[in-house]
Write a protein that holds these residues in place. Sequence first.
Motif, PDB file in Angstrom:
ATOM      1  N   LEU A  70      -4.873   7.725   2.519  1.00 16.62           N
ATOM      2  CA  LEU A  70      -5.259   7.016   1.296  1.00 16.62           C
ATOM      3  C   LEU A  70      -4.182   6.048   0.789  1.00 16.62           C
ATOM      4  N   PRO A  71      -2.928   6.480   0.602  1.00 12.99           N
ATOM      5  CA  PRO A  71      -1.925   5.494   0.134  1.00 12.99           C
ATOM      6  C   PRO A  71      -1.665   4.398   1.159  1.00 12.99           C
ATOM      7  N   LEU A  72      -1.741   4.734   2.440  1.00 16.45           N
ATOM      8  CA  LEU A  72      -1.534   3.701   3.463  1.00 16.45           C
ATOM      9  C   LEU A  72      -2.651   2.664   3.397  1.00 16.45           C
ATOM     10  N   TYR A  73      -3.886   3.160   3.254  1.00 11.72           N
ATOM     11  CA  TYR A  73      -5.016   2.234   3.157  1.00 11.72           C
ATOM     12  C   TYR A  73      -4.862   1.345   1.925  1.00 11.72           C
ATOM     13  N   ALA A  74      -4.521   1.964   0.785  1.00 12.59           N
ATOM     14  CA  ALA A  74      -4.386   1.200  -0.461  1.00 12.59           C
ATOM     15  C   ALA A  74      -3.363   0.092  -0.286  1.00 12.59           C
ATOM     16  N   ASN A  75      -2.313   0.357   0.495  1.00 10.95           N
ATOM     17  CA  ASN A  75      -1.303  -0.664   0.734  1.00 10.95           C
ATOM     18  C   ASN A  75      -1.794  -1.723   1.723  1.00 10.95           C
ATOM     19  N   PRO A 117       7.022  -3.498   7.710  1.00 10.71           N
ATOM     20  CA  PRO A 117       7.917  -3.498   6.545  1.00 10.71           C
ATOM     21  C   PRO A 117       7.172  -3.628   5.218  1.00 10.71           C
ATOM     22  N   LEU A 118       6.088  -4.406   5.206  1.00 10.37           N
ATOM     23  CA  LEU A 118       5.357  -4.568   3.957  1.00 10.37           C
ATOM     24  C   LEU A 118       4.578  -3.304   3.592  1.00 10.37           C
ATOM     25  N   SER A 119       4.335  -2.437   4.591  1.00 14.56           N
ATOM     26  CA  SER A 119       3.560  -1.225   4.305  1.00 14.56           C
ATOM     27  C   SER A 119       4.454  -0.056   3.920  1.00 14.56           C
ATOM     28  N   LEU A 120       5.784  -0.261   3.928  1.00 17.72           N
ATOM     29  CA  LEU A 120       6.698   0.860   3.662  1.00 17.72           C
ATOM     30  C   LEU A 120       6.431   1.582   2.335  1.00 17.72           C
ATOM     31  N   PRO A 121       6.114   0.874   1.247  1.00 17.21           N
ATOM     32  CA  PRO A 121       5.797   1.626   0.021  1.00 17.21           C
ATOM     33  C   PRO A 121       4.655   2.614   0.237  1.00 17.21           C
ATOM     34  N   GLY A 122       3.645   2.224   1.012  1.00 13.97           N
ATOM     35  CA  GLY A 122       2.540   3.129   1.327  1.00 13.97           C
ATOM     36  C   GLY A 122       3.000   4.283   2.204  1.00 13.97           C
ATOM     37  N   VAL A 123       3.889   3.981   3.164  1.00 16.43           N
ATOM     38  CA  VAL A 123       4.413   5.025   4.044  1.00 16.43           C
ATOM     39  C   VAL A 123       5.174   6.059   3.222  1.00 16.43           C
ATOM     40  N   TYR A 124       6.022   5.593   2.294  1.00 17.21           N
ATOM     41  CA  TYR A 124       6.810   6.524   1.480  1.00 17.21           C
ATOM     42  C   TYR A 124       5.905   7.353   0.579  1.00 17.21           C
ATOM     43  N   ALA A 125       4.919   6.716  -0.025  1.00 17.07           N
ATOM     44  CA  ALA A 125       4.010   7.447  -0.914  1.00 17.07           C
ATOM     45  C   ALA A 125       3.280   8.529  -0.116  1.00 17.07           C
ATOM     46  N   GLY A 126       2.759   8.162   1.053  1.00 16.77           N
ATOM     47  CA  GLY A 126       2.036   9.121   1.883  1.00 16.77           C
ATOM     48  C   GLY A 126       2.959  10.239   2.356  1.00 16.77           C
ATOM     49  N   ALA A 127       4.179   9.879   2.738  1.00 19.17           N
ATOM     50  CA  ALA A 127       5.127  10.885   3.224  1.00 19.17           C
ATOM     51  C   ALA A 127       5.430  11.896   2.133  1.00 19.17           C
TER      52      ALA A 127
END
Lengths: 361, 301
Positions: free
Chosen positions: B181-186, B215-225
């Motif tokens: 979900l957070p990755l998709y949102a990003n 690199p642009l998806s990192l905020p989504g990666v961190y949120a999901g992690a």
Amino acid sequence: MALLEIQGVTRRFGDFTAVDNVSLAIEAGEFFTLLGPSGCGKTTLLRMIAGFDVPDGGRIRLDGEDLVNRAPESRPVRTVFQSYALFPHMTVDGNIAFPLKMARTPSAEIRGKVAAALEDVRLSGFGRRYPHELSGGQRQRVAIARALITHPAVLLLDEPLAALDAKLREDMQVELINLQKEVGITFVYVTHDQTEALALSHRIAVMNRGQVEQLDEPSRIYGFPRTRFVADFIGHCNLLSGPVVANADGIVSVDVAGLGPVRVAARSTMAPGRPGTIALRPEKIRIQAAAPMDTPDNHFRGTVADLLYMGDVTVYRVDTPGGGKVEALLANSASGRAKFFEVGDAVEMSWPVAAGHFIEE
Amino acid sequence: MPARSRERLGKWLVSGPPLAYLLVFFAIPTLIMVLASFRTPGEFGGLAPLVDDAGTLDLNVESYARFLAEPVYAEVFLKSVWYALLTTLLCLALAYPLAALIAKSPKKYRDLLLLLVILPFWSNFLIRVYAWMIILGPQAALARGVNGILGWFGHEPVPLLFSSFAVLVCLVYVHLPFMVLPLYANLEKHDQALLDAAQDLGADAWQRFWRITFPLSLPGVYAGAALVFIPALGIFAIPDILGGPEDSLIGNLIKQQFLETRDWPFGSVLSIVLTVAALALAALAALIGRRSAGGGGPERA
């Protein structure tokens, strides 16, 4: 041989033909503009040159080599996008260095080239900033520096000034002209803004409904529009239409509803009875309060119905007794007062046969 | 009432109830737990009186000393971190292509695909865990198939159920939507023009992914992690149901201390260590995230 040859290129989206059998030859070092309203196919054509879209028919050749089967990343063509498309997670330096890194340039070389590119676009000292820390004009210059750093054969510009405000746009136009002269790279420029096209280009292709209506130098596009569409799209223009009533000795007479016969100098073989149009620029009309002393080729009376005061000039919309409407433009500079006429004033309009331009349609 | 104090009152009326809720059901219990960790276990479980018969205040650090003295606890703790980390990485590896696929699919299908991702939430968590017992059971097709193939190579049959394999599979299964979900949102917000620009500037598909999309998806990666790692770290039901005796994690240990051994102070110590570790790792991830996003990640623009 032209640098960029577009031969019979067609692109359809379902039933809609976005680009319809377009052929153009763009010379090396030329500032070439594709001008037209939105939906005329100019951006689709640009995307096909860049490689983001593939033509359904026709060829695109660069330096004699067919580009159609080459991926966008391997074409010696760069694009400046309308939104600039700067990478938000990279600094200005990182953005400009990106194409060099993709081309595996040694990093020692990259540093020098990036610094030189920044200097070229007057952004020295901005290298470590991020795109969101720059103004619109600065972002624009970074996008151009990034696209030019690998010295492409052709630079494509997709409405690059559309997002800037009017004053900045004018400054950037001057900068673009100088930059193009300096680097000598062929620019293919897409815009819907006719003043921008006239100011910047060596040649303009006016596009409408997927086709090129006229391909010419700016002054000829403006002065001698070949079709009603071009006359109407480029600047303001009175389009006086009606049946041709006489055609002799290089003078064509058109019977315009509301005005009567209007005479124009034209070399035309059109027989009387066929429809024709006279394109007449508002600034070519002489408008005065008293009847002219001489006997002008065309002379009509009317009343000022509306006026648009624009500071340097005023546009007068004049109604003729027969129900015709003519737009005339007068510079305010010489008058010493704000404007010459007010709404309701009776005026005399006149122009020589050479002022208009005859269009056969 | 002046406008400004009316505005202030409005703010309190709006934010007061959730604040009170958190105070009563989170902050105060946490304080009780911290206090309990310094107390002595009661004779029959629970807690010994705070003030003993001699009238002295009975607070000590014996439970903390026990945690540090016996390496088995640190081992269980590290094992839990390892499982949570592995779960997070596997979820990321599975969720990234899935989220990218959904983000790239036509708009009209996206909601349907997202619905499918969260569909498992419609059935009870424990039921889904028990379902894996059946799927991985020795009589099920999966175990038979795997052991059949192993038999071809002359290998002894292996049990799938009650193993770290079963625990990990289920951990990944349960947490996958929290990564998607957070990755998709990003990814859904990414500007196609940036990829076009990268391609135009000479980047091939791999470079476009590695230098732009990722690199642009990192905020989504961190949120999901964070959403996967933190709950996975404290989980106890999955190792309880699907794991073998070796698969006991810190969550099982805490549950055991409170419900079976009834050593509340030691259970509290373990809980506090878990909470502090989770917070520390989250802070570390945030720090790395900020650094790698540089001064100009899009979320800061």
